[in-house]
Scaffold this active site. Sequence first.
Site, PDB file in Angstrom:
ATOM      1  N   PHE A   2      17.454 -49.352  33.943  1.00 45.75           N
ATOM      2  CA  PHE A   2      16.514 -48.922  32.911  1.00 45.75           C
ATOM      3  C   PHE A   2      17.200 -48.714  31.560  1.00 45.75           C
ATOM      4  O   PHE A   2      16.767 -47.894  30.752  1.00 45.75           O
ATOM      5  CB  PHE A   2      15.830 -47.633  33.365  1.00 45.75           C
ATOM      6  N   THR A   3      18.278 -49.459  31.337  1.00 47.57           N
ATOM      7  CA  THR A   3      19.049 -49.304  30.103  1.00 47.57           C
ATOM      8  C   THR A   3      18.209 -49.581  28.860  1.00 47.57           C
ATOM      9  O   THR A   3      18.281 -48.852  27.870  1.00 47.57           O
ATOM     10  CB  THR A   3      20.272 -50.229  30.121  1.00 47.57           C
ATOM     11  N   ASP A  51      13.615 -55.359  30.385  1.00 44.77           N
ATOM     12  CA  ASP A  51      14.780 -56.157  30.795  1.00 44.77           C
ATOM     13  C   ASP A  51      14.653 -56.548  32.267  1.00 44.77           C
ATOM     14  O   ASP A  51      15.621 -56.476  33.019  1.00 44.77           O
ATOM     15  CB  ASP A  51      16.067 -55.377  30.556  1.00 44.77           C
ATOM     16  N   GLY A 103      18.023 -60.366  37.994  1.00 43.78           N
ATOM     17  CA  GLY A 103      19.100 -59.522  38.516  1.00 43.78           C
ATOM     18  C   GLY A 103      18.698 -58.068  38.652  1.00 43.78           C
ATOM     19  O   GLY A 103      19.427 -57.269  39.262  1.00 43.78           O
ATOM     20  N   HIS A 157      20.093 -47.891  48.536  1.00 44.22           N
ATOM     21  CA  HIS A 157      20.430 -49.304  48.635  1.00 44.22           C
ATOM     22  C   HIS A 157      19.127 -50.093  48.673  1.00 44.22           C
ATOM     23  O   HIS A 157      18.376 -50.034  49.634  1.00 44.22           O
ATOM     24  CB  HIS A 157      21.254 -49.551  49.899  1.00 44.22           C
ATOM     25  N   GLY A 193      28.846 -52.365  33.378  1.00 50.09           N
ATOM     26  CA  GLY A 193      29.328 -51.603  34.516  1.00 50.09           C
ATOM     27  C   GLY A 193      29.408 -52.411  35.795  1.00 50.09           C
ATOM     28  O   GLY A 193      29.117 -53.614  35.826  1.00 50.09           O
ATOM     29  N   THR A 241      26.995 -56.286  32.416  1.00 53.45           N
ATOM     30  CA  THR A 241      27.799 -56.294  31.194  1.00 53.45           C
ATOM     31  C   THR A 241      28.482 -54.961  30.963  1.00 53.45           C
ATOM     32  O   THR A 241      29.622 -54.906  30.492  1.00 53.45           O
ATOM     33  CB  THR A 241      26.907 -56.629  29.991  1.00 53.45           C
TER      34      THR A 241
END
Length: 600
Positions: free
Chosen positions: A485-486, A446, A450, A406, A296, A294
């Site tokens: 980790f937003t 969260d 994903g 990665h 980035g 959402t």
Amino acid sequence: MASRTVDLWAEVVSEEEEHQRSIEDSEPAIVYRRQKAHSIPQKALPRRQSNSSSRDGTRKSILPVKRVSWNRFLSTRGRTSIAANACVDQPKQGKPRRNAKPPLPRGKCIEPPNYDKERAYFQEVDDFELLEESPSPKKPSTWTMGTQVHEVVVPHLSSVLRKWLISKKLSRTYAFPGSLSKILETPVSSSTVKTPKEEYLGVRLTKDSTQQKLTSSLNEKPSSSMLIEETCEDIGVAVSKLSLTSRPSSLDGHAWDSFSALLTACGQSIPSTLTDMLSSYCDGENISKVGEGTYGEAFKVGNKVCKIVPFGGDSLVNDEVQKKSEELLEEVVLSCTLNHLRGLEGDVSNACTSFIQTIDLRVCQGCYDCNLITAWEDWDVKNNSENDNPKEFSSDQCYVVFVQQHGGRDLESFVLLNFDEARSLLVQVTLALAVAEAAYEFEHRDLHWGNVLLTRKEPASLQFTLEGKKLLIKTFGLVISIIDFTLSRMNTGEDILFLDLSSDPEIFEGPKGDKQADTYRKMRDVTDECWEGSFPKTNVLWLQYLVDILLLKKSFERISKDERGLRSLKKRLNTYGSAKQCVHDPFFSDLFIKESTSSS
């Protein structure tokens, strides 16, 4: 016969004397003794008779004299009484009313009053230190607790003003932790941007070195003329200069806001461009988009992944308000702190490699790089992107770039082969959360499918260190990495980093029955919307979510016994309060290779 002479006068005198003696004998006797509870028996005295003759010689019977009786009680504080009784017949009198308290039983004493509560109250009042009211000191900002100090470092007034205005503006929408505001007290570091050839970010941004670097300029003392000039500055001018979306052009030597603090945390003095950042890792042709969110985009740049998050602008991004610089600042500090869990800092108490490694951090400004736009449009053709085309960003748009290892493909698109890989996924996520809980009171908050990356690698085992105990588990060739980790919460020992989800109520308005939306609502119930607090149960909620995803969304080789095992695990997770407790669930028991205590 001779007549007998009778001396009547002498007889009268003797009779009077005898009568007088009888009166004196009948005087009441005063007796002092302890009063008894029962009534005092009255004894009747024998009636006395006396014969006397009148003046005319007639004998008269003298009746006994009725003696007056009386009774007095002298109280001695309810304990004893002194009774004065006449030893004569008397009518029974009623017991006088007592005004004093009844006597205490024998063997008990009166306890002194207890004034402990009052004493504690006045002690607390006495211990409370109040600022001494005194005349204005000769030097400003030098009187503290009633003591005048002549040598004190006075922070620049404009810096204090801006920090105060920032805190006031943020308090309405964003719960920024007070302790992290120490970062806002520091100027931009004069250090230059470090290249990826230098130490990785986990070493460069340790808690101690970062704090020292961020507080280094507090020892600089401004001149008195500068102080006078700033004190005369109009408050409206200061407000107009202050903005949470500050641009580098608005920064001067004294304007330390969250943007400059973000630059300092990333090791920069000024922002760079996306093109310069990309050239440090690959040429322009080796760039491809690998994912989006959402807030980035994620691009593969060489053998690294760059997560690019725009912030601070006025325009909407994917129909959302852009993140603020202080929100990105917390995520930067949190990402760097999790790097310590990789065991390269000498902390052997808690260690794992399951959190994505942050290699570098950059603050950039300018238009989107043309190679990134090409990679974005190629991905859009294949996957029909839900995000806005980044070519619309203006030339003054700012970004934070997270350069990370990665970690593979996310769980949503990754194809699991069998039940063993599913179990390996769950045990690795559980142990990673348990290690972070023990080290930093970490909660991801969260962890949807994903944000779990998977890749297949050769090592058949993986080591975790949980509170000094080394745990070696079977991987079945699968390795996971936790990202994004937003929304996470962490206690670094100096700061509590968290995001106040109550400021974004739409996150809880997802459709009922959707596992991800339901998990957000369960988190809200667990935390009671106190997002700053520690609630490790939220980690358990996301483990339950992952079990649901494996049961409902992912198809892999399994039998009915395997599904029953997953459903039983989900039920038992309800009884656990943290990921650490989940580690000992029987579902994972046969995945541990060995369990030993680390040597001291």
